[in-house]
Design a protein around this motif. Structure first.
Motif, PDB file in Angstrom:
ATOM      1  N   ALA A 124       0.823  -1.216   0.066  1.00 39.96           N
ATOM      2  CA  ALA A 124       0.135  -0.121   0.156  1.00 39.96           C
ATOM      3  C   ALA A 124       1.019   1.164   0.000  1.00 39.96           C
ATOM      4  CB  ALA A 124      -0.913  -0.118   1.170  1.00 39.96           C
ATOM      5  N   THR A 125       2.146   1.142   0.225  1.00 39.06           N
ATOM      6  CA  THR A 125       2.979   2.327   0.228  1.00 39.06           C
ATOM      7  C   THR A 125       3.626   2.324  -1.169  1.00 39.06           C
ATOM      8  OG1 THR A 125       5.075   0.974   1.134  1.00 39.06           O
ATOM      9  CG2 THR A 125       3.551   1.782   2.856  1.00 39.06           C
ATOM     10  N   ALA A 126       3.414   1.566  -1.809  1.00 38.88           N
ATOM     11  CA  ALA A 126       4.092   1.592  -3.216  1.00 38.88           C
ATOM     12  C   ALA A 126       3.286   2.517  -4.273  1.00 38.88           C
ATOM     13  CB  ALA A 126       4.185   0.198  -3.644  1.00 38.88           C
ATOM     14  N   THR A 127       3.920   3.464  -4.804  1.00 33.55           N
ATOM     15  CA  THR A 127       3.205   4.249  -5.895  1.00 33.55           C
ATOM     16  C   THR A 127       3.728   4.037  -7.133  1.00 33.55           C
ATOM     17  OG1 THR A 127       3.155   6.121  -4.231  1.00 33.55           O
ATOM     18  CG2 THR A 127       2.523   6.699  -6.625  1.00 33.55           C
ATOM     19  N   ILE A 128       3.081   2.868  -8.053  1.00 28.03           N
ATOM     20  CA  ILE A 128       3.385   2.415  -9.186  1.00 28.03           C
ATOM     21  C   ILE A 128       2.233   2.228 -10.105  1.00 28.03           C
ATOM     22  CG2 ILE A 128       5.369   1.227  -8.028  1.00 28.03           C
ATOM     23  CD1 ILE A 128       3.716  -1.225  -8.730  1.00 28.03           C
ATOM     24  N   SER A 129       2.348   2.100 -11.388  1.00 26.93           N
ATOM     25  CA  SER A 129       1.421   1.969 -12.363  1.00 26.93           C
ATOM     26  C   SER A 129       0.989   0.438 -12.053  1.00 26.93           C
ATOM     27  CB  SER A 129       1.901   2.140 -13.728  1.00 26.93           C
ATOM     28  OG  SER A 129       2.510   3.374 -14.121  1.00 26.93           O
ATOM     29  N   PRO A 130      -0.372   0.435 -12.544  1.00 25.55           N
ATOM     30  CA  PRO A 130      -0.882  -0.922 -12.102  1.00 25.55           C
ATOM     31  C   PRO A 130      -0.177  -2.133 -13.078  1.00 25.55           C
ATOM     32  CG  PRO A 130      -2.672   0.601 -12.084  1.00 25.55           C
ATOM     33  CD  PRO A 130      -1.336   1.565 -12.473  1.00 25.55           C
ATOM     34  N   PRO A 131       0.052  -3.314 -12.792  1.00 25.14           N
ATOM     35  CA  PRO A 131       0.604  -4.197 -13.548  1.00 25.14           C
ATOM     36  C   PRO A 131      -0.538  -5.128 -14.327  1.00 25.14           C
ATOM     37  CG  PRO A 131       0.494  -5.135 -11.449  1.00 25.14           C
ATOM     38  CD  PRO A 131      -0.056  -3.409 -11.202  1.00 25.14           C
ATOM     39  N   ALA A 180     -19.115  -5.379  -8.198  1.00 19.54           N
ATOM     40  CA  ALA A 180     -18.710  -4.756  -7.046  1.00 19.54           C
ATOM     41  C   ALA A 180     -18.120  -3.561  -7.422  1.00 19.54           C
ATOM     42  CB  ALA A 180     -17.712  -5.368  -6.280  1.00 19.54           C
ATOM     43  N   ASP A 181     -18.291  -2.094  -6.722  1.00 18.05           N
ATOM     44  CA  ASP A 181     -17.624  -1.218  -7.012  1.00 18.05           C
ATOM     45  C   ASP A 181     -16.582  -0.760  -6.012  1.00 18.05           C
ATOM     46  OD1 ASP A 181     -17.169   1.317  -8.049  1.00 18.05           O
ATOM     47  OD2 ASP A 181     -18.889   2.361  -7.361  1.00 18.05           O
ATOM     48  N   LEU A 182     -15.611  -1.585  -5.945  1.00 20.97           N
ATOM     49  CA  LEU A 182     -14.549  -1.373  -4.908  1.00 20.97           C
ATOM     50  C   LEU A 182     -13.168  -0.746  -5.584  1.00 20.97           C
ATOM     51  CD1 LEU A 182     -15.303  -4.752  -3.268  1.00 20.97           C
ATOM     52  CD2 LEU A 182     -15.875  -2.528  -2.190  1.00 20.97           C
ATOM     53  N   PRO A 183     -12.670   0.079  -4.991  1.00 19.31           N
ATOM     54  CA  PRO A 183     -11.192   0.482  -5.507  1.00 19.31           C
ATOM     55  C   PRO A 183     -10.219  -0.698  -5.436  1.00 19.31           C
ATOM     56  CG  PRO A 183     -11.394   1.097  -3.184  1.00 19.31           C
ATOM     57  CD  PRO A 183     -12.816   0.560  -3.522  1.00 19.31           C
ATOM     58  N   CYS A 184      -9.251  -0.510  -6.385  1.00 21.22           N
ATOM     59  CA  CYS A 184      -8.426  -1.408  -6.796  1.00 21.22           C
ATOM     60  C   CYS A 184      -7.082  -1.251  -6.044  1.00 21.22           C
ATOM     61  CB  CYS A 184      -7.895  -1.579  -8.293  1.00 21.22           C
ATOM     62  SG  CYS A 184      -9.452  -2.694  -9.140  1.00 21.22           S
ATOM     63  N   VAL A 185      -6.466  -2.323  -5.658  1.00 19.26           N
ATOM     64  CA  VAL A 185      -4.996  -2.087  -5.067  1.00 19.26           C
ATOM     65  C   VAL A 185      -4.120  -3.261  -5.345  1.00 19.26           C
ATOM     66  CG1 VAL A 185      -5.928  -1.275  -2.834  1.00 19.26           C
ATOM     67  CG2 VAL A 185      -5.551  -3.593  -2.882  1.00 19.26           C
ATOM     68  N   LEU A 186      -2.762  -3.176  -4.917  1.00 15.30           N
ATOM     69  CA  LEU A 186      -1.640  -4.154  -5.538  1.00 15.30           C
ATOM     70  C   LEU A 186      -1.820  -5.386  -4.567  1.00 15.30           C
ATOM     71  CD1 LEU A 186       1.550  -2.036  -6.056  1.00 15.30           C
ATOM     72  CD2 LEU A 186       0.103  -3.293  -7.797  1.00 15.30           C
ATOM     73  N   GLY A 187      -1.637  -6.471  -5.113  1.00 12.52           N
ATOM     74  CA  GLY A 187      -1.567  -7.667  -4.100  1.00 12.52           C
ATOM     75  C   GLY A 187      -0.969  -8.980  -5.013  1.00 12.52           C
ATOM     76  N   HIS A 188      -0.321  -9.960  -4.060  1.00  6.08           N
ATOM     77  CA  HIS A 188       0.074 -11.225  -4.759  1.00  6.08           C
ATOM     78  C   HIS A 188      -1.113 -12.061  -5.161  1.00  6.08           C
ATOM     79  CE1 HIS A 188       2.717 -14.326  -5.430  1.00  6.08           C
ATOM     80  NE2 HIS A 188       3.548 -13.898  -5.030  1.00  6.08           N
ATOM     81  N   TRP A 214      -4.076  -5.973  -9.725  1.00  3.14           N
ATOM     82  CA  TRP A 214      -4.385  -4.887  -9.583  1.00  3.14           C
ATOM     83  C   TRP A 214      -5.999  -5.032  -9.549  1.00  3.14           C
ATOM     84  CZ3 TRP A 214      -3.081  -0.318  -7.431  1.00  3.14           C
ATOM     85  CH2 TRP A 214      -3.876   0.883  -7.851  1.00  3.14           C
ATOM     86  N   GLN A 215      -6.367  -5.412  -8.161  1.00  3.80           N
ATOM     87  CA  GLN A 215      -7.831  -5.659  -8.019  1.00  3.80           C
ATOM     88  C   GLN A 215      -8.334  -4.957  -6.883  1.00  3.80           C
ATOM     89  OE1 GLN A 215      -7.686  -9.861  -8.498  1.00  3.80           O
ATOM     90  NE2 GLN A 215      -8.289  -9.971 -10.769  1.00  3.80           N
ATOM     91  N   ALA A 218     -10.591  -6.996  -1.191  1.00  3.69           N
ATOM     92  CA  ALA A 218     -11.341  -8.078  -0.859  1.00  3.69           C
ATOM     93  C   ALA A 218     -11.152  -9.540  -1.712  1.00  3.69           C
ATOM     94  CB  ALA A 218     -12.719  -7.641  -0.611  1.00  3.69           C
ATOM     95  N   ALA A 219     -10.928  -9.028  -3.170  1.00  2.00           N
ATOM     96  CA  ALA A 219     -10.997 -10.078  -4.031  1.00  2.00           C
ATOM     97  C   ALA A 219      -9.474 -10.778  -4.009  1.00  2.00           C
ATOM     98  CB  ALA A 219     -11.038  -9.317  -5.287  1.00  2.00           C
ATOM     99  N   LEU A 220      -8.601  -9.942  -3.784  1.00  5.27           N
ATOM    100  CA  LEU A 220      -7.105 -10.252  -3.541  1.00  5.27           C
ATOM    101  C   LEU A 220      -6.892 -11.446  -2.333  1.00  5.27           C
ATOM    102  CD1 LEU A 220      -5.279  -7.193  -4.285  1.00  5.27           C
ATOM    103  CD2 LEU A 220      -5.172  -9.329  -5.692  1.00  5.27           C
ATOM    104  N   VAL A 221      -7.766 -10.889  -1.228  1.00  3.37           N
ATOM    105  CA  VAL A 221      -7.515 -11.581  -0.128  1.00  3.37           C
ATOM    106  C   VAL A 221      -8.319 -12.798   0.021  1.00  3.37           C
ATOM    107  CG1 VAL A 221      -7.947 -11.436   2.306  1.00  3.37           C
ATOM    108  CG2 VAL A 221      -7.301  -9.636   1.348  1.00  3.37           C
ATOM    109  N   GLY A 222      -9.726 -12.860  -0.870  1.00  2.00           N
ATOM    110  CA  GLY A 222     -10.392 -13.964  -1.011  1.00  2.00           C
ATOM    111  C   GLY A 222      -9.806 -15.032  -1.836  1.00  2.00           C
TER     112      GLY A 222
END
Length: 306
Positions: A124-131, A180-188, A214-215, A218-222
């Motif tokens: 969450a501290t990384a500011t990069i373009s979505p992969p 779902a209308d949720l913001p996207c974030v980075l995750g493995h 880039w999703q 909740a989707a990444l965690v799920g």
């Protein structure tokens, strides 16, 4: 394999970007990327990764570098991504050792959830373009026709081999995810046991940062709650273990999911398993994911409200 058998571009690449040529090949792996473990002439052990340049690598390596800066246990990139013909190439530290933590119990799920929560906090501290585009096994957000993203080497096979319940589960889960209308974030997006190494109870390394997505959180965690126990072949964790993973993740992040986020997490837990079940059916292999999906889909879909 000797250093004389390396691809022609690699020795010069190492000299240009690392200041030393390969003297010895420690290992070579070929999966989504080709990975070379090398000992350079100056005695340094490093890893070089090369993959088709689809535009994702720069962001993935930048995120990996940020994680390493934060002290997260992963290999530190030694170079940015540099082109070599049609390939995207970078070098990173060699971080060998550690053991795979096997098991799919709720207690094991909690340990994996703690790692995933830490990775999400640092990313969450990384500011990069979505992969983008997202990895194919996590690309439920594709814009191709039909349920599945376009994957030529799968699409050319006989689709009638895919059981109806697999396609139906994928379609219902995808419909819920897209609503779902949720913001996207980075995750493995390939958070599987085979990609983590432990030394006793201590995490030693998380690998495969090429698989960032880039999703919605909740989707990444799920998705991770369903895949965490997978070694080879991949499978779907028991429902009670996914439940423990989701609860532990929220505890460690200090924020409870909303009702919608809980539904999205359960929907996302189904997508990788459906992708893997389709793969099994199209390749005629033992339906490990397929059987787990058959047993669990109804309850997971119910929890996803789809």
């Amino acid at each position: 394999m000797s250093s004389d058998e390396l691809p022609g571009w690699l020795p010069a690449w190492c000299l240009d970007h690392l200041g030393s040529r390969p003297a010895h090949v420690l290992f070579q792996l070929r999966q989504m990327s080709t990975v070379f473990g090398l000992r350079l002439t100056d005695g340094t052990d490093i890893v070089v990764k090369a993959r088709a340049d689809d535009g994702r690598a720069v962001s993935c390596v930048a995120a990996q570098a940020r994680l390493a800066e934060c002290g997260f246990p992963c290999a530190r990139p030694l170079t940015p991504v540099v082109g070599a013909g049609s390939l995207a190439v970078h070098a990173e530290e060699f971080r060998p050792g550690g053991e795979v933590l096997h098991g799919d119990s709720p207690d094991v799920a909690v340990r994996y959830a703690e790692v995933f929560a830490r990775s999400m906090a640092d990313l969450a501290t990384a500011t990069i373009s979505p992969p983008l585009p997202n990895p194919r096994w996590a690309r439920w957000d594709h814009s191709d026709s039909g349920v599945w993203p376009a994957i030529d080497f799968l699409d050319e096979r006989d689709q009638s081999a895919v059981p109806g319940y697999v396609a139906d589960t994928a379609e219902r889960a995808r419909k819920r995810l897209l609503a779902a209308d949720l913001p996207c974030v980075l995750g493995h997006a390939d958070f599987e046991a085979q990609n983590l190494r432990w030394r006793g109870r201590e995490l030693w390394a998380v690998h495969d940062w090429d698989s960032l997505a880039w999703q919605p959180e909740a989707a990444l965690v799920g998705a991770a709650s369903g895949t965490f126990s997978s070694a080879r072949p991949p499978t779907l964790a028991p429902i009670e273990s996914s439940e423990a993973f989701l609860a532990a993740y929220q505890d460690h992040r200090g924020r409870a999911f909303t009702a919608v986020e809980r539904e999205i997490a359960w929907a996302a837990s189904l997508w990788p398993a459906a992708h893997n079940a389709r793969w099994e059916a199209l390749h005629g292999t033992t339906p490990v994911s397929g059987n787990a999906l058959r047993e669990q889909a109804a309850e997971r879909l119910r929890r996803a409200a789809c």
